[in-house]
Motif scaffolding. Structure first.
Motif, PDB file in Angstrom:
ATOM      1  N   PHE A   1       0.825  -1.202   0.000  1.00 17.51           N
ATOM      2  CA  PHE A   1       0.000   0.000   0.000  1.00 17.51           C
ATOM      3  C   PHE A   1       0.867   1.263   0.000  1.00 17.51           C
ATOM      4  CE2 PHE A   1      -3.359  -2.906   1.500  1.00 17.51           C
ATOM      5  CZ  PHE A   1      -4.350  -2.535   0.621  1.00 17.51           C
ATOM      6  N   HIS A   2       1.998   1.212   0.693  1.00 17.86           N
ATOM      7  CA  HIS A   2       2.909   2.356   0.697  1.00 17.86           C
ATOM      8  C   HIS A   2       3.462   2.587  -0.702  1.00 17.86           C
ATOM      9  CE1 HIS A   2       6.779   4.450   1.210  1.00 17.86           C
ATOM     10  NE2 HIS A   2       6.202   5.016   2.266  1.00 17.86           N
TER      11      HIS A   2
ATOM     12  N   SER B   1       0.548   3.845  -3.082  1.00 17.91           N
ATOM     13  CA  SER B   1       0.064   5.191  -2.772  1.00 17.91           C
ATOM     14  C   SER B   1       1.110   6.239  -3.104  1.00 17.91           C
ATOM     15  CB  SER B   1      -0.338   5.298  -1.298  1.00 17.91           C
ATOM     16  OG  SER B   1       0.764   4.999  -0.461  1.00 17.91           O
TER      17      SER B   1
ATOM     18  N   LEU C   1       1.675   6.638  -6.899  1.00 12.89           N
ATOM     19  CA  LEU C   1       0.684   7.469  -7.568  1.00 12.89           C
ATOM     20  C   LEU C   1       0.911   8.948  -7.287  1.00 12.89           C
ATOM     21  CD1 LEU C   1      -2.537   5.347  -6.918  1.00 12.89           C
ATOM     22  CD2 LEU C   1      -1.310   5.595  -9.083  1.00 12.89           C
ATOM     23  N   LEU C   2       1.433   9.253  -6.095  1.00 13.55           N
ATOM     24  CA  LEU C   2       1.650  10.653  -5.712  1.00 13.55           C
ATOM     25  C   LEU C   2       3.021  11.156  -6.128  1.00 13.55           C
ATOM     26  CD1 LEU C   2       0.103  10.536  -2.122  1.00 13.55           C
ATOM     27  CD2 LEU C   2      -0.931  11.480  -4.206  1.00 13.55           C
TER      28      LEU C   2
ATOM     29  N   ASP D   1       9.232   5.153  -3.091  1.00 11.70           N
ATOM     30  CA  ASP D   1       8.592   3.843  -3.139  1.00 11.70           C
ATOM     31  C   ASP D   1       9.547   2.754  -2.669  1.00 11.70           C
ATOM     32  OD1 ASP D   1       8.949   3.196  -6.727  1.00 11.70           O
ATOM     33  OD2 ASP D   1      10.361   3.920  -5.206  1.00 11.70           O
TER      34      ASP D   1
END
Length: 345
Positions: A45-46, A49, A52-53, A57
């Motif tokens: 999830f990290h 998320s 996308l931002l 990562d």
């Protein structure tokens, strides 16, 4: 549940669509995490998320990140896309031909694609060419079916077209079996494709198949009223001002585009186009304005679950997803035969 009060149908539709969306999201999440190589929940999830931002990562190792981005995500995306395609194509064929047992391979799509892929593999075609060849083979088979149906009689007649499709499929199957008998060394590769597979999914394959699938799906969704009218019969539909022959050809073309695009990247995955539309008709009724969006959602969820079962039931080995859908679809098909047999007695 009774939805006959004012606004009840709207509530029913909204509730059904919401449940369908939740099912798709849940199966997508399960598809990402379930597999031979475990992935940390927080790290996934990290990564997604912040990816996308546009942020860091680094929550996953290089190996875990490669598995997530290049294996799991393309696979779940492909399963959702193919499930939607096969379910929508099945619902369309069943309405157009007024045949409750019609599926996306009705007009020889699977046989034509399988023959084309067999020829391509035997001639040493590159792996990247297989989806293109399979797509072309499925389209050619349907074109031949319509030409044959037209030569036999009225090409808009459901019975004539179906019989022509049976003949084309039989010829393509015979030609494929002849080639396989003479080239036994390639059996494993060809049968691996024919059994249905999603393990080799890639972002390129998702992109190439998504374009024709989305075009066809949008065309079918916009024709929900025409499908309702066709379902009552040609004479009644014509009396309501519908150009039966033209609409039938257009809808068959859209469904064929959808089915051929999905077959070209996933191989032969049966029964999705029968199980999902029929199960939903029992729940929400035959009206296509609600049925088609639900078919799209639950087709994606159903194939996702089938793929997860295929990955885990004999882990670390995988069962082809086409085998899983056939194991479910066979008994369901017998149930439909019994159900419709009783309704006519």
């Amino acid at each position: 549940m009774n939805f006959s009060y004012p606004g009840g149908e709207m509530f029913k539709g909204t509730l059904s669509i919401t449940v369908g969306i939740c099912a798709v999201v849940a199966t997508l999440i399960l598809g990402i995490f379930i597999g031979a190589a475990p992935l940390p929940v927080a790290g996934v999830f990290h990564t997604l998320s912040f990816g996308l931002l546009g942020g860091p990562d680094s929550a996953l190792s290089a190996r875990e990140s490669a598995i997530l981005l290049n294996v799991r995500l393309p696979r779940v995306a492909m399963a959702a896309l193919v499930g939607t395609a096969l379910a929508i194509a099945g619902a369309t064929y069943q309405a157009v031909f007024r045949n409750p047992l019609a599926d996306p391979y009705l007009l020889g799509i699977s046989s034509g694609a399988a023959l084309a892929v067999t020829v391509a593999i035997l001639f040493g075609a590159a792996a990247a060419m297989i989806p293109i060849v399979g797509f072309a083979g499925g389209i050619v088979a349907v074109v031949v079916t319509y030409i044959a149906g037209n030569s036999l009689g009225d090409r808009s007649s459901p019975v004539t077209v179906i019989l022509a499709g049976v003949a084309v499929a039989a010829f393509a199957n015979a030609a494929q079996q002849f080639l396989l008998q003479r080239n036994e060394d390639s059996l494993r590769i060809i049968y691996g494709w024919m059994l249905g597979q999603l393990g080799a999914s890639s972002w390129r394959g998702v992109l190439y198949s998504a374009i024709p699938v989305l075009v066809g799906v949008v065309a079918v969704l916009m024709s929900a009223r025409a499908l309702d009218v066709l379902s009552v019969g040609d004479t009644e539909a014509a009396s309501l001002g519908l150009n039966v022959g033209g609409v039938r050809v257009a809808l068959v073309a859209a469904a064929t585009l959808i089915a051929a695009a999905s077959v070209s990247v996933s191989g032969l995955i049966g029964f999705v186009g029968i199980i999902v539309p029929h199960a939903l008709r029992i729940i929400v009724g035959p009206g296509h304005r609600l049925l088609l969006p639900l078919v799209a959602l639950w087709g994606a969820a159903f194939l996702q679950v089938a793929d997860i079962v295929g990955r885990t039931v004999m882990s670390p080995a995988e069962v082809p997803v086409g085998v899983v859908t056939a194991a479910v679809g066979g008994p369901f098909f017998l149930y439909l035969l019994r159900r419709y047999g009783r309704s006519k007695s």
